[in-house]
Write a protein that holds these residues in place. Structure first.
Motif, PDB file in Angstrom:
ATOM      1  N   ARG A 148      95.630  15.310   0.830  1.00  0.00           N
ATOM      2  CA  ARG A 148      95.087  16.321   0.275  1.00  0.00           C
ATOM      3  C   ARG A 148      94.971  17.502   1.346  1.00  0.00           C
ATOM      4  N   VAL A 149      94.225  17.135   2.470  1.00  0.00           N
ATOM      5  CA  VAL A 149      93.747  18.189   3.100  1.00  0.00           C
ATOM      6  C   VAL A 149      95.078  18.826   3.949  1.00  0.00           C
ATOM      7  N   LEU A 150      95.979  18.072   4.109  1.00  0.00           N
ATOM      8  CA  LEU A 150      97.020  18.661   4.943  1.00  0.00           C
ATOM      9  C   LEU A 150      98.178  19.477   3.698  1.00  0.00           C
ATOM     10  N   LEU A 190      86.229  15.102   6.305  1.00  0.00           N
ATOM     11  CA  LEU A 190      86.585  16.359   5.749  1.00  0.00           C
ATOM     12  C   LEU A 190      86.941  16.413   4.482  1.00  0.00           C
ATOM     13  N   GLY A 191      88.122  15.405   4.141  1.00  0.00           N
ATOM     14  CA  GLY A 191      88.555  15.096   2.617  1.00  0.00           C
ATOM     15  C   GLY A 191      87.601  14.638   1.723  1.00  0.00           C
ATOM     16  N   CYS A 195      86.909  18.979   1.611  1.00  0.00           N
ATOM     17  CA  CYS A 195      88.165  19.379   0.996  1.00  0.00           C
ATOM     18  C   CYS A 195      87.970  18.240  -0.336  1.00  0.00           C
ATOM     19  N   THR A 196      87.243  18.488  -1.316  1.00  0.00           N
ATOM     20  CA  THR A 196      87.398  17.462  -2.109  1.00  0.00           C
ATOM     21  C   THR A 196      88.497  17.773  -3.529  1.00  0.00           C
ATOM     22  N   PRO A 197      88.995  16.689  -4.242  1.00  0.00           N
ATOM     23  CA  PRO A 197      89.726  16.906  -5.053  1.00  0.00           C
ATOM     24  C   PRO A 197      89.732  18.060  -6.042  1.00  0.00           C
ATOM     25  N   LYS A 198      88.513  18.326  -6.389  1.00  0.00           N
ATOM     26  CA  LYS A 198      87.958  19.513  -7.314  1.00  0.00           C
ATOM     27  C   LYS A 198      87.067  20.278  -6.493  1.00  0.00           C
ATOM     28  N   SER A 199      87.245  21.608  -6.815  1.00  0.00           N
ATOM     29  CA  SER A 199      86.226  22.544  -6.088  1.00  0.00           C
ATOM     30  C   SER A 199      85.903  22.366  -4.634  1.00  0.00           C
ATOM     31  N   CYS A 202      85.393  25.594   0.518  1.00  0.00           N
ATOM     32  CA  CYS A 202      86.377  26.379   1.568  1.00  0.00           C
ATOM     33  C   CYS A 202      85.132  27.083   2.371  1.00  0.00           C
ATOM     34  N   LEU A 203      83.877  27.477   1.936  1.00  0.00           N
ATOM     35  CA  LEU A 203      83.204  28.360   2.658  1.00  0.00           C
ATOM     36  C   LEU A 203      82.799  27.919   3.863  1.00  0.00           C
ATOM     37  N   ILE A 204      82.394  26.409   3.746  1.00  0.00           N
ATOM     38  CA  ILE A 204      82.045  25.704   5.225  1.00  0.00           C
ATOM     39  C   ILE A 204      82.915  24.669   5.887  1.00  0.00           C
ATOM     40  N   CYS A 205      84.379  25.129   5.450  1.00  0.00           N
ATOM     41  CA  CYS A 205      85.402  24.356   6.170  1.00  0.00           C
ATOM     42  C   CYS A 205      85.564  24.658   7.447  1.00  0.00           C
TER      43      CYS A 205
END
Length: 363
Positions: A148-150, A190-191, A195-199, A202-205
Motif C-alpha cells: 500500500r505504501v509503495l 508507517l502503513g 498510510c492507512t487503507p482509508k483516510s 499525509c499531513l504527518i507522513c
DNA sequence: AACGCGTGGGT
DNA sequence: TACCCAAGCGT
C-alpha cells in the motif's frame, strides 16, 4: 525520481521510526532482537492484526520461552494455545518448523533467506522479515502494508496482484545497507499508523513531500485491487450430545484442510443445500431454536444445533467425551466456540430433555 | 496461477 | 449493515 531524493527516503523513514515507532511485545527495546521472538511474531502476524496477536504472543512466550520447548510440546497443546487466532495451518507449520530447526539447525533459525524459505510456514515475506529484523540482512519484507505504501509513493495504477513484481523491485532498491531490520519495521509501522487503507494522514507522513499519490490527490484510493467474487452460504448441523455425568461428545477434525487438526462439536457436512445424513449416535434429537452463524474466508455458514442426552455410549471414531467444564480448554476454533455457547445456553446440564418427535439416528 | 485457508475490528 | 481488511503460505 532523482537519486538524491530516493536516497533521502530511508533516512527520513528511520528518523520517523526512532521517534514514533510502536512499542510492541516482540520488539526488544534497545536490545538485539531475539530470532525466536521475531519468527513467532511474524508467523502470528500473517494476515492478522497486531491487536489480535498481542495476547497470543505473550501466552506462547510464557508457555514456550524458546524453540526447543516449543518443538518438544505435543501438537495438540500448540493447537489449544492457537485456538481462536485462525489459519490453523500456521500452528501446524509453526510446530513442524520448530522441530526442523531443532533437528536440522541445532536450535538456531538459519540466517540466510534461502534457508529460511525452506522451512514450513515461511514464505518470501516471512523469510525477508526474519533475515532483516533478526539478523539485519538487507532484505525487503513486502507485506500488505508495504504494498500500500509503495503503491502510493509511486502512484501505481496497476491493480494488485499484478503490480507485485514492480513493488518488490521498488522495495528491494529502497532497503538501506544499515538498519535493514528497523527499516522493514518502520515501513510497516508507517502503513499501520499513517498510510492507512482509508483516510491516510499525509499531513504527518515523513514521505509526504515525495509521495506521488498525495501529490496527484489519489493516495487514499490506492492501491487498486482486482474485484473479488461473492461468497456462498453453506448450511449444516451440529450434534450437541451430552452424557448423564456432565460430559459432551467432541471430535477431532482431519489433519488437513479447513480447521485441520482442531476439535469440533460433531456435525454434518457443510453444503449449500441443507444436508441429510446420520447423527454420530442413536439418540432422540431435538432441534434447538436459532442458528449459529459464522463467516469464513470463502463462505458463510449457518449451523443448526441438534441436542440429545445419553446415559452412556462408546465414542464413535475420532470422538471423545469431554467434561463440560473442560471444554473451554480444548482446541476449539471460534466457530465451534459459538456452537458450544449456543448449546450451553439452551441445554442446562443434568436436565435431560425429552425429544418431542424422536427420530433415531437420523436427522 | 488461482484458490483454500479464520477471525475480529473498523467504517 | 455489509462490506473491507490484516506483518501470506501451501498447493
Amino acid at each position: 525520481m532523482t537519486p538524491a531524493l530516493s536516497e533521502a527516503l530511508p533516512g527520513k523513514l528511520l528518523a520517523w521510526y526512532d521517534a514514533y515507532g510502536r512499542d510492541l511485545p516482540w520488539r526488544m527495546k534497545g536490545k538485539k532482537p531475539d530470532p525466536y521472538s521475531v519468527w513467532l511474531s511474524e508467523i502470528m502476524l500473517q494476515q492478522t492484526t497486531v491487536a489480535a496477536v498481542r495476547d497470543y504472543y505473550n501466552k506462547f512466550i510464557s508457555q514456550w520461552p524458546n524453540i526447543e520447548t516449543l518443538a518438544a510440546a505435543p501438537l495438540d497443546d500448540v493447537l489449544k494455545a492457537w485456538a481462536g487466532l485462525g489459519y490453523y495451518a500456521r500452528a501446524r507449520n509453526l510446530h513442524a518448523c520448530a522441530k526442523a530447526v531443532v533437528e536440522q539447525h541445532g536450535g538456531s533459525l538459519p540466517r540466510s533467506f534461502e534457508e529460511l524459505l525452506k522451512l514450513p510456514g515461511i514464505g518470501p515475506y516471512t523469510a525477508g522479515a526474519i533475515a532483516a529484523i533478526a539478523y539485519d540482512a538487507p532484505h525487503p519484507a513486502v507485506d500488505g502494508n508495504v504494498e500500500r505504501v509503495l503503491s502510493r509513493l509511486h502512484a501505481i495504477e496497476t491493480p494488485l496482484p499484478d503490480s507485485k513484481p514492480l513493488i518488490r523491485k521498488i522495495a528491494q532498491d529502497l532497503v538501506p545497507e544499515k538498519r535493514a531490520g528497523d527499516f522493514a519495521q518502520a515501513l510497516m509501522d508507517l502503513g499501520a499508523t499513517i498510510c492507512t487503507p482509508k483516510s491516510p494522514n499525509c499531513l504527518i507522513c515523513p514521505w509526504t513531500d515525495q509521495c506521488r499519490g498525495r501529490i496527484f490527490g489519489v493516495a487514499g484510493t490506492l492501491p487498486r485491487k482486482s474485484a473479488k467474487k461473492a461468497i456462498p452460504t453453506r448450511k449444516g448441523y451440529a450434534f450437541w450430545l451430552t452424557r448423564n455425568d456432565g460430559s459432551v461428545l467432541l471430535r477431532r477434525r482431519p489433519e488437513k484442510g479447513l480447521l485441520g487438526g482442531m476439535m469440533e462439536v460433531p456435525g454434518s457436512e457443510w453444503t449449500e443445500k441443507l444436508p441429510e445424513g446420520d447423527a454420530p449416535l442413536i439418540a432422540s434429537w431435538r432441534k434447538l431454536p436459532g442458528k449459529v452463524e459464522h463467516t469464513f474466508t470463502h463462505f458463510h455458514l449457518e449451523i443448526t444445533v441438534l441436542a440429545a442426552t445419553v446415559v452412556d455410549a462408546k465414542p464413535p471414531p475420532y470422538c471423545r467425551w469431554v467434561a463440560v467444564q473442560d471444554v473451554d480448554a480444548e482446541a476449539l476454533p471460534s466457530v465451534m466456540r459459538k456452537v458450544v455457547a449456543h448449546a450451553r445456553k439452551m441445554v442446562p446440564l443434568r436436565h435431560p430433555v425429552q425429544g418431542r418427535s424422536p427420530r433415531h439416528g437420523t436427522y
